[in-house]
Write a protein that holds these residues in place. Sequence first.
Motif, PDB file in Angstrom:
ATOM      1  N   GLY A  61      -8.423  -6.253  -3.260  1.00 22.21           N
ATOM      2  CA  GLY A  61      -7.611  -7.370  -2.810  1.00 22.21           C
ATOM      3  C   GLY A  61      -6.184  -7.351  -3.316  1.00 22.21           C
ATOM      4  N   PHE A  62      -5.811  -6.322  -4.116  1.00 22.25           N
ATOM      5  CA  PHE A  62      -4.450  -6.294  -4.659  1.00 22.25           C
ATOM      6  C   PHE A  62      -3.781  -4.952  -4.426  1.00 22.25           C
ATOM      7  CE2 PHE A  62      -1.494  -5.828  -8.336  1.00 22.25           C
ATOM      8  CZ  PHE A  62      -0.581  -6.792  -7.941  1.00 22.25           C
ATOM      9  N   VAL A  63      -4.362  -3.879  -4.952  1.00 22.12           N
ATOM     10  CA  VAL A  63      -3.789  -2.547  -4.787  1.00 22.12           C
ATOM     11  C   VAL A  63      -4.881  -1.601  -4.326  1.00 22.12           C
ATOM     12  CG1 VAL A  63      -2.662  -0.610  -5.903  1.00 22.12           C
ATOM     13  CG2 VAL A  63      -2.021  -2.934  -6.552  1.00 22.12           C
ATOM     14  N   ASP A  64      -4.677  -0.950  -3.189  1.00 21.30           N
ATOM     15  CA  ASP A  64      -5.660  -0.013  -2.662  1.00 21.30           C
ATOM     16  C   ASP A  64      -5.304   1.434  -2.946  1.00 21.30           C
ATOM     17  OD1 ASP A  64      -7.225  -1.995  -1.705  1.00 21.30           O
ATOM     18  OD2 ASP A  64      -6.442  -1.943   0.323  1.00 21.30           O
ATOM     19  N   GLY A  65      -4.035   1.721  -3.215  1.00 20.76           N
ATOM     20  CA  GLY A  65      -3.635   3.104  -3.408  1.00 20.76           C
ATOM     21  C   GLY A  65      -2.327   3.190  -4.153  1.00 20.76           C
ATOM     22  N   ALA A  66      -1.927   4.418  -4.499  1.00 22.17           N
ATOM     23  CA  ALA A  66      -0.703   4.671  -5.248  1.00 22.17           C
ATOM     24  C   ALA A  66       0.322   5.344  -4.338  1.00 22.17           C
ATOM     25  CB  ALA A  66      -0.994   5.552  -6.462  1.00 22.17           C
ATOM     26  N   PHE A  67       1.533   4.831  -4.321  1.00 19.14           N
ATOM     27  CA  PHE A  67       2.619   5.434  -3.553  1.00 19.14           C
ATOM     28  C   PHE A  67       3.135   6.664  -4.288  1.00 19.14           C
ATOM     29  CE2 PHE A  67       7.340   5.525  -3.344  1.00 19.14           C
ATOM     30  CZ  PHE A  67       7.448   6.125  -2.101  1.00 19.14           C
ATOM     31  N   ALA A  68       3.195   7.803  -3.587  1.00 13.64           N
ATOM     32  CA  ALA A  68       3.640   9.045  -4.219  1.00 13.64           C
ATOM     33  C   ALA A  68       5.046   9.442  -3.824  1.00 13.64           C
ATOM     34  CB  ALA A  68       2.673  10.179  -3.871  1.00 13.64           C
ATOM     35  N   GLY A  69       5.518   9.059  -2.638  1.00 13.73           N
ATOM     36  CA  GLY A  69       6.860   9.440  -2.245  1.00 13.73           C
ATOM     37  C   GLY A  69       7.037   9.504  -0.747  1.00 13.73           C
ATOM     38  N   VAL A  70       8.242   9.896  -0.336  1.00  8.41           N
ATOM     39  CA  VAL A  70       8.607  10.024   1.070  1.00  8.41           C
ATOM     40  C   VAL A  70       9.277  11.379   1.279  1.00  8.41           C
ATOM     41  CG1 VAL A  70      10.082   9.130   2.912  1.00  8.41           C
ATOM     42  CG2 VAL A  70       8.877   7.550   1.427  1.00  8.41           C
ATOM     43  N   VAL A  71       8.852  12.072   2.341  1.00  7.69           N
ATOM     44  CA  VAL A  71       9.473  13.347   2.704  1.00  7.69           C
ATOM     45  C   VAL A  71      10.292  13.137   3.971  1.00  7.69           C
ATOM     46  CG1 VAL A  71       9.095  15.755   3.311  1.00  7.69           C
ATOM     47  CG2 VAL A  71       7.543  14.625   1.707  1.00  7.69           C
TER      48      VAL A  71
END
Length: 425
Positions: A382-392
């Motif tokens: 309900g809060f965080v489902d995954g980790a942002f790694a970056g943008v290409v």
Amino acid sequence: MVKSNSIAFLMSVVLGFSASAVFAATQSQPAELPGGKLEATVTGVEGNVQVRKSADQPWAKAEVGMKVDELAEFRTGPKSAVRFTIPPDQTITLDRLGVVKLLEAVNDSGKLKTSLGMKYGRTRFDIEAAGREHDASISSPSSTLAIRGTKVSLYDQRPFRAEAVSLTGRASFRDGKKQIAFGNRNAGKTKVNVDDSSAASAALTETTTDPSISLARTEAEAPLVDTLLRSGATVFFDREVGIKVVRGGSVPNDQQLIPALPGVFSIVARWHSDADINLSVATPGGSNNGGEVLYPTGALATNSSGGHVAFDHRGGPNGGIEVVYFTKTPPDGLYGIGLTLISGNVTTAQVDAFKNGQRVGIFNGQSTVPSVSIQVPAPIPGFVDGAFAGVVPVNVPLPSNAPLSAQSTKTKNVLPVAAQTIKRR
């Protein structure tokens, strides 16, 4: 769960056919029902399930006891399901990774008319009570199941052929080439599909054809899979999830990996502890260039722009690797990268991008770097489902090298897609 404004492209499938069938039993006399539209009630929720009352309404968390009308739509994440009932005797269950819409639910002078539109996934439809006349159907992009019996299900999800199952009664299955009546009361489980001409033919095919033979690997993926097999990995095809699965083996270094990479553009996640991590990539392209999502499950393992998920690596003592790749020149735009820890402890993962065998810079939220190292914690429900790694960025400039808060709206719209990756199983 992926935000609705990020996967509208997945919801634009046109339901192909309309069909209906009548079920009339002659047992007990049913009680009178009010005429007109019928209301559906949510009676069971498991995992990550969302609902919206119509296409122009926002998605909301589904909860037991919620009531919805015609045009309501449900969607489920991995390891999720939702059940809702339509009085007095209809129960619909949507399995994981599915989308279904309640197109019609009315009492028309004593005849109960129910129509469901399934964009992808598996839906089961149970009619429990006798003595009522039913006109019920489930339509998917490639087929329609008209319900004559009491317990049926329709499955339509890439890369598999559409399949219908009768558990206890009679049903009618129609696709673009044929219409098949199958199943009988007390006759047991009977299956039909879009490829076979009858239930008997489908049963014969199922006993003689292993779907993993044709789907275990593509020609482009073969060198990468062979590299993992030589390191001691095992590879099999998980029909239930709809993707090739790798377990164990050793994680290849750059010298081993780069020559074996499939396609012309690849994004790679590698980790070195016994954990199961899923790599997701939000890409440009799709309907009206609205974006697409690649994720290691059958429904999201390919996209219209040539993107592919090579396999689902479920970890091992030495870690694991997941690869998203494009067999042709990828669309210009920004590619958001997310990681989700499915099982295991907090794990550090390395994320890299390669184009034509050359490393491509990744914007990590502060600056462009050749490689990203990131800790992947367990999701917080309900809060965080995954980790942002970056943008290409591919053939487009980033708005700036400033922190994310200073970036343009276009960039910020891409990032949450990867940051809120879907939880599998």
